[in-house]
Write a protein that holds these residues in place. Structure first.
Motif, PDB file in Angstrom:
ATOM      1  N   GLN A  52       8.390 -16.129  -3.354  1.00  0.00           N
ATOM      2  CA  GLN A  52       8.348 -15.535  -2.015  1.00  0.00           C
ATOM      3  C   GLN A  52       8.452 -14.017  -2.059  1.00  0.00           C
ATOM      4  OE1 GLN A  52      11.410 -17.793  -0.055  1.00  0.00           O
ATOM      5  NE2 GLN A  52      10.176 -19.666  -0.135  1.00  0.00           N
ATOM      6  N   LYS A  53       9.124 -13.495  -3.052  1.00  0.00           N
ATOM      7  CA  LYS A  53       9.188 -12.040  -3.215  1.00  0.00           C
ATOM      8  C   LYS A  53       7.802 -11.474  -3.470  1.00  0.00           C
ATOM      9  CE  LYS A  53      11.438  -8.433  -5.999  1.00  0.00           C
ATOM     10  NZ  LYS A  53      12.385  -8.168  -7.126  1.00  0.00           N
ATOM     11  N   GLU A  54       7.038 -12.125  -4.352  1.00  0.00           N
ATOM     12  CA  GLU A  54       5.676 -11.676  -4.656  1.00  0.00           C
ATOM     13  C   GLU A  54       4.758 -11.906  -3.453  1.00  0.00           C
ATOM     14  OE1 GLU A  54       3.017 -10.041  -7.686  1.00  0.00           O
ATOM     15  OE2 GLU A  54       5.178 -10.117  -7.373  1.00  0.00           O
ATOM     16  N   GLN A  55       4.944 -13.033  -2.798  1.00  0.00           N
ATOM     17  CA  GLN A  55       4.165 -13.359  -1.598  1.00  0.00           C
ATOM     18  C   GLN A  55       4.362 -12.309  -0.513  1.00  0.00           C
ATOM     19  OE1 GLN A  55       5.790 -16.530   1.013  1.00  0.00           O
ATOM     20  NE2 GLN A  55       3.976 -17.700   0.399  1.00  0.00           N
ATOM     21  N   ASP A  56       5.606 -11.968  -0.254  1.00  0.00           N
ATOM     22  CA  ASP A  56       5.909 -10.971   0.775  1.00  0.00           C
ATOM     23  C   ASP A  56       5.318  -9.614   0.434  1.00  0.00           C
ATOM     24  OD1 ASP A  56       7.319 -12.891   2.155  1.00  0.00           O
ATOM     25  OD2 ASP A  56       9.290 -12.206   1.501  1.00  0.00           O
ATOM     26  N   ALA A  57       5.354  -9.257  -0.851  1.00  0.00           N
ATOM     27  CA  ALA A  57       4.826  -7.956  -1.258  1.00  0.00           C
ATOM     28  C   ALA A  57       3.321  -7.878  -1.007  1.00  0.00           C
ATOM     29  CB  ALA A  57       5.137  -7.710  -2.731  1.00  0.00           C
ATOM     30  N   LEU A  58       2.599  -8.916  -1.378  1.00  0.00           N
ATOM     31  CA  LEU A  58       1.150  -8.906  -1.211  1.00  0.00           C
ATOM     32  C   LEU A  58       0.754  -8.959   0.262  1.00  0.00           C
ATOM     33  CD1 LEU A  58       0.213 -11.265  -4.168  1.00  0.00           C
ATOM     34  CD2 LEU A  58      -0.602  -8.920  -3.893  1.00  0.00           C
ATOM     35  N   GLU A  59       1.293  -9.923   1.001  1.00  0.00           N
ATOM     36  CA  GLU A  59       0.931 -10.050   2.408  1.00  0.00           C
ATOM     37  C   GLU A  59       1.395  -8.841   3.211  1.00  0.00           C
ATOM     38  OE1 GLU A  59       0.897 -14.942   2.753  1.00  0.00           O
ATOM     39  OE2 GLU A  59       2.554 -13.802   3.620  1.00  0.00           O
ATOM     40  N   GLY A  60       2.557  -8.333   2.875  1.00  0.00           N
ATOM     41  CA  GLY A  60       3.054  -7.152   3.567  1.00  0.00           C
ATOM     42  C   GLY A  60       2.140  -5.958   3.378  1.00  0.00           C
ATOM     43  N   GLN A  61       1.606  -5.814   2.175  1.00  0.00           N
ATOM     44  CA  GLN A  61       0.681  -4.706   1.902  1.00  0.00           C
ATOM     45  C   GLN A  61      -0.629  -4.881   2.652  1.00  0.00           C
ATOM     46  OE1 GLN A  61       1.650  -1.954  -0.188  1.00  0.00           O
ATOM     47  NE2 GLN A  61       0.001  -1.168   1.099  1.00  0.00           N
ATOM     48  N   PHE A  62      -1.123  -6.123   2.710  1.00  0.00           N
ATOM     49  CA  PHE A  62      -2.362  -6.380   3.457  1.00  0.00           C
ATOM     50  C   PHE A  62      -2.207  -5.994   4.923  1.00  0.00           C
ATOM     51  CE2 PHE A  62      -3.191 -10.103   0.345  1.00  0.00           C
ATOM     52  CZ  PHE A  62      -3.726  -9.242  -0.583  1.00  0.00           C
ATOM     53  N   VAL A  63      -1.096  -6.414   5.516  1.00  0.00           N
ATOM     54  CA  VAL A  63      -0.858  -6.117   6.929  1.00  0.00           C
ATOM     55  C   VAL A  63      -0.676  -4.614   7.138  1.00  0.00           C
ATOM     56  CG1 VAL A  63       0.741  -6.457   8.862  1.00  0.00           C
ATOM     57  CG2 VAL A  63       0.073  -8.409   7.432  1.00  0.00           C
ATOM     58  N   ALA A  64       0.060  -3.963   6.223  1.00  0.00           N
ATOM     59  CA  ALA A  64       0.287  -2.523   6.343  1.00  0.00           C
ATOM     60  C   ALA A  64      -1.013  -1.731   6.219  1.00  0.00           C
ATOM     61  CB  ALA A  64       1.280  -2.066   5.273  1.00  0.00           C
ATOM     62  N   ASP A  65      -1.943  -2.210   5.387  1.00  0.00           N
ATOM     63  CA  ASP A  65      -3.205  -1.503   5.159  1.00  0.00           C
ATOM     64  C   ASP A  65      -4.260  -1.807   6.216  1.00  0.00           C
ATOM     65  OD1 ASP A  65      -2.120  -0.436   2.867  1.00  0.00           O
ATOM     66  OD2 ASP A  65      -3.130  -1.828   1.500  1.00  0.00           O
ATOM     67  N   GLN A  66      -4.037  -2.834   7.022  1.00  0.00           N
ATOM     68  CA  GLN A  66      -5.089  -3.338   7.898  1.00  0.00           C
ATOM     69  C   GLN A  66      -5.651  -2.270   8.841  1.00  0.00           C
ATOM     70  OE1 GLN A  66      -3.951  -6.768  10.214  1.00  0.00           O
ATOM     71  NE2 GLN A  66      -6.056  -7.215  10.833  1.00  0.00           N
ATOM     72  N   ALA A  67      -4.785  -1.510   9.468  1.00  0.00           N
ATOM     73  CA  ALA A  67      -5.249  -0.512  10.434  1.00  0.00           C
ATOM     74  C   ALA A  67      -6.153   0.532   9.770  1.00  0.00           C
ATOM     75  CB  ALA A  67      -4.059   0.163  11.105  1.00  0.00           C
ATOM     76  N   ASP A  68      -5.778   1.008   8.595  1.00  0.00           N
ATOM     77  CA  ASP A  68      -6.584   2.020   7.911  1.00  0.00           C
ATOM     78  C   ASP A  68      -7.921   1.451   7.439  1.00  0.00           C
ATOM     79  OD1 ASP A  68      -4.704   3.984   8.277  1.00  0.00           O
ATOM     80  OD2 ASP A  68      -3.742   3.687   6.329  1.00  0.00           O
ATOM     81  N   ILE A  69      -7.891   0.225   6.926  1.00  0.00           N
ATOM     82  CA  ILE A  69      -9.135  -0.412   6.473  1.00  0.00           C
ATOM     83  C   ILE A  69     -10.099  -0.548   7.639  1.00  0.00           C
ATOM     84  CG2 ILE A  69     -10.117  -2.564   5.585  1.00  0.00           C
ATOM     85  CD1 ILE A  69      -8.676  -0.860   3.468  1.00  0.00           C
ATOM     86  N   GLU A  70      -9.580  -0.987   8.771  1.00  0.00           N
ATOM     87  CA  GLU A  70     -10.449  -1.208   9.928  1.00  0.00           C
ATOM     88  C   GLU A  70     -10.892   0.106  10.576  1.00  0.00           C
ATOM     89  OE1 GLU A  70      -8.494  -5.590  10.750  1.00  0.00           O
ATOM     90  OE2 GLU A  70      -8.058  -3.941  12.131  1.00  0.00           O
ATOM     91  N   LYS A  71     -10.070   1.131  10.484  1.00  0.00           N
ATOM     92  CA  LYS A  71     -10.492   2.441  10.983  1.00  0.00           C
ATOM     93  C   LYS A  71     -11.712   2.927  10.214  1.00  0.00           C
ATOM     94  CE  LYS A  71      -8.892   7.207  11.598  1.00  0.00           C
ATOM     95  NZ  LYS A  71      -7.766   8.160  11.387  1.00  0.00           N
ATOM     96  N   THR A  72     -11.656   2.804   8.895  1.00  0.00           N
ATOM     97  CA  THR A  72     -12.794   3.211   8.070  1.00  0.00           C
ATOM     98  C   THR A  72     -14.012   2.355   8.379  1.00  0.00           C
ATOM     99  OG1 THR A  72     -11.324   3.943   6.294  1.00  0.00           O
ATOM    100  CG2 THR A  72     -13.616   3.461   5.694  1.00  0.00           C
ATOM    101  N   ALA A  73     -13.800   1.039   8.513  1.00  0.00           N
ATOM    102  CA  ALA A  73     -14.920   0.136   8.790  1.00  0.00           C
ATOM    103  C   ALA A  73     -15.573   0.458  10.128  1.00  0.00           C
ATOM    104  CB  ALA A  73     -14.433  -1.307   8.762  1.00  0.00           C
ATOM    105  N   LEU A  74     -14.759   0.792  11.130  1.00  0.00           N
ATOM    106  CA  LEU A  74     -15.309   1.106  12.452  1.00  0.00           C
ATOM    107  C   LEU A  74     -16.117   2.401  12.424  1.00  0.00           C
ATOM    108  CD1 LEU A  74     -12.271   0.105  14.684  1.00  0.00           C
ATOM    109  CD2 LEU A  74     -14.499  -1.025  14.600  1.00  0.00           C
ATOM    110  N   GLU A  75     -15.644   3.378  11.656  1.00  0.00           N
ATOM    111  CA  GLU A  75     -16.407   4.617  11.514  1.00  0.00           C
ATOM    112  C   GLU A  75     -17.752   4.346  10.860  1.00  0.00           C
ATOM    113  OE1 GLU A  75     -13.705   6.974   9.286  1.00  0.00           O
ATOM    114  OE2 GLU A  75     -12.467   7.537  11.023  1.00  0.00           O
ATOM    115  N   GLN A  76     -17.741   3.513   9.855  1.00  0.00           N
ATOM    116  CA  GLN A  76     -18.991   3.170   9.185  1.00  0.00           C
ATOM    117  C   GLN A  76     -19.892   2.346  10.107  1.00  0.00           C
ATOM    118  OE1 GLN A  76     -17.509   1.170   5.701  1.00  0.00           O
ATOM    119  NE2 GLN A  76     -17.499   3.033   4.472  1.00  0.00           N
ATOM    120  N   TYR A  77     -19.290   1.482  10.896  1.00  0.00           N
ATOM    121  CA  TYR A  77     -20.071   0.624  11.790  1.00  0.00           C
ATOM    122  C   TYR A  77     -20.867   1.451  12.796  1.00  0.00           C
ATOM    123  CZ  TYR A  77     -21.174  -3.684  14.301  1.00  0.00           C
ATOM    124  OH  TYR A  77     -21.841  -4.740  14.862  1.00  0.00           O
TER     125      TYR A  77
END
Length: 565
Positions: A438-463
């Motif tokens: 669960q420690k590893e699980q939390d680290a990975l999922e937590g990073q995905f959620v934390a990065d989501q806004a920036d990833i989608e900001k870039t994707a929207l600019e490209q879109y």
């Protein structure tokens, strides 16, 4: 539960689709826009089968000629059922979400025995993926699915379908009409804003409004029941669930119990007691939907799908069956008999036989290729890592893709097999190893959620510049995360093997320790074995006798010197 895709979707041999019939499989949750923290819609789904291989299905958009036909194979057996005309245009499907953010999940409720083996060529698995390929919205999907079974006949037993787009979330329940009869009877209800629902192998729609744009039903759903002699009251009092799948002990304990656990955690203020789940009172019926005490995030939805009845009277980690390391699992069969009495194991949401699961997040304020995220995981929901797969991606990550492995063939390149390997290590020493996982699980999922806004900001600019540029960017992102998860999980499994080898536990400095079992487990062993393992008591040691004191030494006398003569 959803089956492996057949050759009509994946170009794999039909035999790859063969799996055993379901047994109380699959759980799905539905969450309306008004009940989510970000204003998205959610559905969740765990595809549970002891024979299901977990992989991310991917079907690209296609154009078909006017005479193109589609082969239909039964998902439970792989049996060829027939052919239907193809649609002129079909949409890209990533797992159980299409490029328009339409998502569909299900659970089988079987229903009345009299209604099994209807005449038709469209099974429930085909319904899901055909609807995803041909529909843009939830309402359209319901139209497609119900029209297909009316025209070509239904080939399955009772099913509950979760169907959602970025604006609406629907529950559709359907059952065939029995041997020799074509089509199905069905009812669909749209979730009210601000509410959640769930289903798990038990029909749940009871009475429904007869004149409501947010309720749809087949014209004969009531009259068919009257013809069969199953209902005699007024139309307004008709209950789909009570008529076509009456609740019994097993339905409440094994199926509604999972719905209850979602509701009791999301809405504790309702104080829904265990009597809604333990089979003691089948007349106690849960509401179709509830309003959560607070709005749910994506991570909340993931957590609800990881439920083991923890902290309730059904908690499997609290009795001797949990073993010394408090495992909240029981191996099958689900029911068992000993000394003339019948018993049950609990059926929790999180279970060892899950092939794959997902949390579908759909957002209407973004382009569909960016707004739709299928948070996808393989194997047990409690031990998986939900990895973001965007609705617009052009291919599946290689370790999650179809054909990398199979249920009967292990592969280190397969995410399913790597996760299964780690899970089976964890089951053996749950209370210790689950913490590491669960420690590893939390680290990975937590990073995905934390990065989501920036990833989608870039994707929207490209879109804005070029939609295809955004799709390629999100494809690369999803593929990279899939590869990262696979690599990290394999490394985790290797580290766990070293840390816990042969029942030892290595500390952070690498020193081997031998932690004992919990005292409660030692007491079980002592009671079961009686005197056999008991060491003999050490003889009582008598105190040593006091030593006799030595006689006191006489004062030293100087020798007498005789006087000289």
């Amino acid at each position: 539960m959803t089956r492996r895709m057949t050759s009509l979707l994946t170009a794999l041999p039909v035999t790859a689709a063969l799996i055993a019939p379901p047994a109380l499989a699959c759980t799905s949750m539905l969450v309306s826009k008004g009940a989510t923290a970000d204003g998205a819609t959610f559905i969740t789904y765990s595809a549970d089968s002891h024979e299901l291989y977990g992989e991310l299905y991917y079907t690209p958009a296609r154009r078909h000629g006017p005479n193109a036909m589609r082969d239909i194979h039964d998902w439970d057996t792989g049996k060829f059922l027939g052919r239907i005309p193809e649609a002129p245009v079909t949409y890209t499907v990533v797992g159980n979400m299409n490029e328009h953010q339409l998502s569909i999940g299900e659970s089988t409720f079987t229903g009345r025995k009299e209604l099994e083996a209807p005449t038709g060529i469209i099974d429930y698995g085909s319904l899901i993926y055909i609807a995803l390929e041909r529909s843009k919205t939830a309402r359209e999907a319901i139209q497609v699915m119900t029209r297909l079974v009316a025209e070509h006949g239904y080939a399955s037993t009772g099913e509950s379908f979760s169907i959602a787009d970025p604006k609406e979330v629907w529950l559709l329940e359907m059952i065939g009409k029995g041997a020799g009869q074509k089509g199905a009877v069905w009812v669909a209800r749209k979730l009210p804003e601000g509410y959640i629902s769930a289903h798990a192998n038990q029909a749940r729609i009871r009475q429904f409004p007869l004149n409501d744009p947010d309720t749809l039903y087949s014209p004969d759903v009531i009259s068919f029941a009257r013809e069969k002699g199953w209902f005699k009251g007024a139309d307004k009092d008709f209950s789909f669930a009570d008529t076509y799948h009456p609740l019994d002990f097993e339905g409440q304990r094994f199926a509604e119990g999972r719905v209850w656990s979602i509701f009791r955690r999301a809405a504790p203020s309702l104080k829904l007691g265990v009597e809604y789940a333990d089979g003691s009172s089948p007349s106690k019926r849960l509401p179709l939907w509830v309003k959560p005490d607070r709005k749910l995030s994506v991570q909340d939805a993931m957590a609800l799908m990881r439920d083991h009845f923890q902290g309730t009277p059904l908690d499997m980690s609290k009795d001797i069956g949990a073993g010394p390391y408090a495992a909240p699992y029981r191996w099958r069969p689900l029911t068992w008999e000993v000394d003339g009495k019948k018993y049950v194991n609990e059926r929790a949401i999180s279970t060892q036989q899950t092939g794959f699961s997902f949390v579908a997040q759909m957002r209407d304020w973004m382009p569909s290729h960016v707004g739709g995220v299928l948070w996808f995981g393989v194997d047990d929901t409690a031990l998986t890592v939900y990895t973001p797969m965007y609705a617009g991606i052009r291919q599946a990550p290689k370790n999650f893709a179809q054909g990398v492995g199979s249920r009967g063939k292990f592969s280190w390149d397969s995410a399913f097999w790597v996760f299964n390997w780690v899970s089976n290590q964890t089951y053996a020493r749950w209370s210790d190893i689950s913490v590491d996982v669960q420690k590893e699980q939390d680290a990975l999922e937590g990073q995905f959620v934390a990065d989501q806004a920036d990833i989608e900001k870039t994707a929207l600019e490209q879109y804005k510049r070029n939609p295809e540029e955004a799709r390629q960017y999100l494809t690369q992102y999803s593929m990279q995360q899939g590869e990262k998860v696979h690599t990290r999980w394999r490394k985790l499994g290797e580290n766990l093997l070293v840390k816990y080898i042969d029942g030892n536990v290595r500390d952070e400095q690498g020193k081997v320790n031998h932690p004992k079992y919990p005292d409660a487990w030692y007491r079980h062993i002592a009671r079961d074995t009686g005197k056999r393992l008991e060491m003999p008591a050490e003889p009582e040691k008598k105190p040593a006798p006091a030593a006799t004191p030595a006689p006191a030494a006489k004062p030293e006398q100087k020798p007498t010197v005789a006087p000289p003569p």
